[in-house]
Write a protein that holds these residues in place. Sequence first.
Motif, PDB file in Angstrom:
ATOM      1  N   ALA A 104       8.416   5.180  -3.241  1.00 33.02           N
ATOM      2  CA  ALA A 104       9.262   3.993  -3.401  1.00 33.02           C
ATOM      3  C   ALA A 104       8.630   2.771  -2.737  1.00 33.02           C
ATOM      4  O   ALA A 104       8.666   1.660  -3.286  1.00 33.02           O
ATOM      5  N   THR A 105       8.032   2.971  -1.560  1.00 35.67           N
ATOM      6  CA  THR A 105       7.355   1.863  -0.875  1.00 35.67           C
ATOM      7  C   THR A 105       6.184   1.341  -1.698  1.00 35.67           C
ATOM      8  O   THR A 105       5.989   0.129  -1.839  1.00 35.67           O
ATOM      9  N   THR A 106       5.405   2.257  -2.265  1.00 41.75           N
ATOM     10  CA  THR A 106       4.256   1.864  -3.072  1.00 41.75           C
ATOM     11  C   THR A 106       4.694   1.103  -4.315  1.00 41.75           C
ATOM     12  O   THR A 106       4.097   0.075  -4.675  1.00 41.75           O
ATOM     13  N   LEU A 107       5.727   1.586  -4.986  1.00 45.26           N
ATOM     14  CA  LEU A 107       6.219   0.918  -6.189  1.00 45.26           C
ATOM     15  C   LEU A 107       6.738  -0.485  -5.871  1.00 45.26           C
ATOM     16  O   LEU A 107       6.457  -1.447  -6.591  1.00 45.26           O
ATOM     17  N   LEU A 108       7.482  -0.602  -4.778  1.00 43.99           N
ATOM     18  CA  LEU A 108       8.012  -1.908  -4.391  1.00 43.99           C
ATOM     19  C   LEU A 108       6.882  -2.890  -4.067  1.00 43.99           C
ATOM     20  O   LEU A 108       6.912  -4.054  -4.490  1.00 43.99           O
ATOM     21  N   CYS A 109       5.876  -2.426  -3.334  1.00 43.03           N
ATOM     22  CA  CYS A 109       4.735  -3.291  -3.013  1.00 43.03           C
ATOM     23  C   CYS A 109       3.988  -3.696  -4.281  1.00 43.03           C
ATOM     24  O   CYS A 109       3.518  -4.838  -4.406  1.00 43.03           O
ATOM     25  N   GLY A 110       3.870  -2.775  -5.238  1.00 45.10           N
ATOM     26  CA  GLY A 110       3.210  -3.105  -6.498  1.00 45.10           C
ATOM     27  C   GLY A 110       3.965  -4.176  -7.273  1.00 45.10           C
ATOM     28  O   GLY A 110       3.349  -5.103  -7.831  1.00 45.10           O
ATOM     29  N   LEU A 111       5.289  -4.064  -7.316  1.00 47.90           N
ATOM     30  CA  LEU A 111       6.085  -5.077  -7.999  1.00 47.90           C
ATOM     31  C   LEU A 111       5.938  -6.445  -7.337  1.00 47.90           C
ATOM     32  O   LEU A 111       5.860  -7.478  -8.018  1.00 47.90           O
TER      33      LEU A 111
END
Length: 255
Positions: A104-111
Motif C-alpha cells: 500500500a505504501t509503494t502504491l501510494l508513493c507511485g501515485l
Amino acid sequence: MSDLIFGISVGIMHLPQGMAYALLAWLPPVFGLYTSLYPTLICFFFGTSRHISIGTFAVLSIMVGSVTERLAPDVDFLKLNGTNVTAEVDVAARNSYRVQVAAATTLLCGLIQVLLGVVKFGLVGTYLSEPLVRACTTAAALHDVVAQLKSIFGVSPARFNGLLSLVYTLKDICLLLPQTHLPTLVASLVSLVLQIAAKELNPFLSPRLPVPIPVELITIMAATLISNCGHLNRNYSIQVVGEIPSGRQHLGRCK
C-alpha cells in the motif's frame, strides 16, 4: 562478451542484495527477489532512458521498513504457545500484514510520483543547489551505514522514530558493543577486507585482465559454501537468511 558477463554478474549479485534489502524493509527475504524482477520487466517495456537503474535501493528499503515496523510491530501479533503461559509472535500473520502495508505504501508513493510528473514538478529540481544535493546523498549514506551496523556486530538495538532517530540508534548500538557477537563480527570484517582489497587491486590489474575480478560474486559464493559446510548457524549462532520458498507466494488476507 562484456555485456554477457555484466548481465550474469549483476543478476547473481542481485539475489543476495535483494534479500538483504527486503530485510531492511522488515519483510520476508523472498519479496526482495520479487521487487528485483518485476520493476525491471515493467521498465523494459515502458522505460525511456537507458541510464535509469531500476531495482531495490537501500535508503528506500529503510524508509519502507520504518512504516511497516511502526504499523505492524511484533507486539500486535503475540499469541500464547502450547503452554498458554508465554506468548510468541505469529510470524505468518505479521509477515502477511507487513507485506500489505509495504504494498500500500509503494502504491501510494507511485501515485504521488505520477501526479508530480503530470504537473511537471521535476522542474523544482533545477533550483536545488549542489551542496544541498550532496548533503542529501551523504545523509542517505549515513542511514544506510547505521542500518547495517546491527548486522555487522550482531546486536539488536531499539527502534527509534522521529527527530534525531539516527543519533539515538547509533548511541544504542555503541552501548550494545560489549554484547557483540564475535563470530558474526569476524565474518563481516573478513568480507569487508576482501572487497576493499579487490576494489584497490582491480584498477592495477584491469589492463592485464579481460574483465575485472568479480570479488563480490566470489565472496558471496565462498561465504555461502563455508556457512553451509561449516554449519555456522548451528555451531556459532551466525544468523542466515534461512529457507527461501520457490515460486510466487500467496499470503492471503490478514484478518
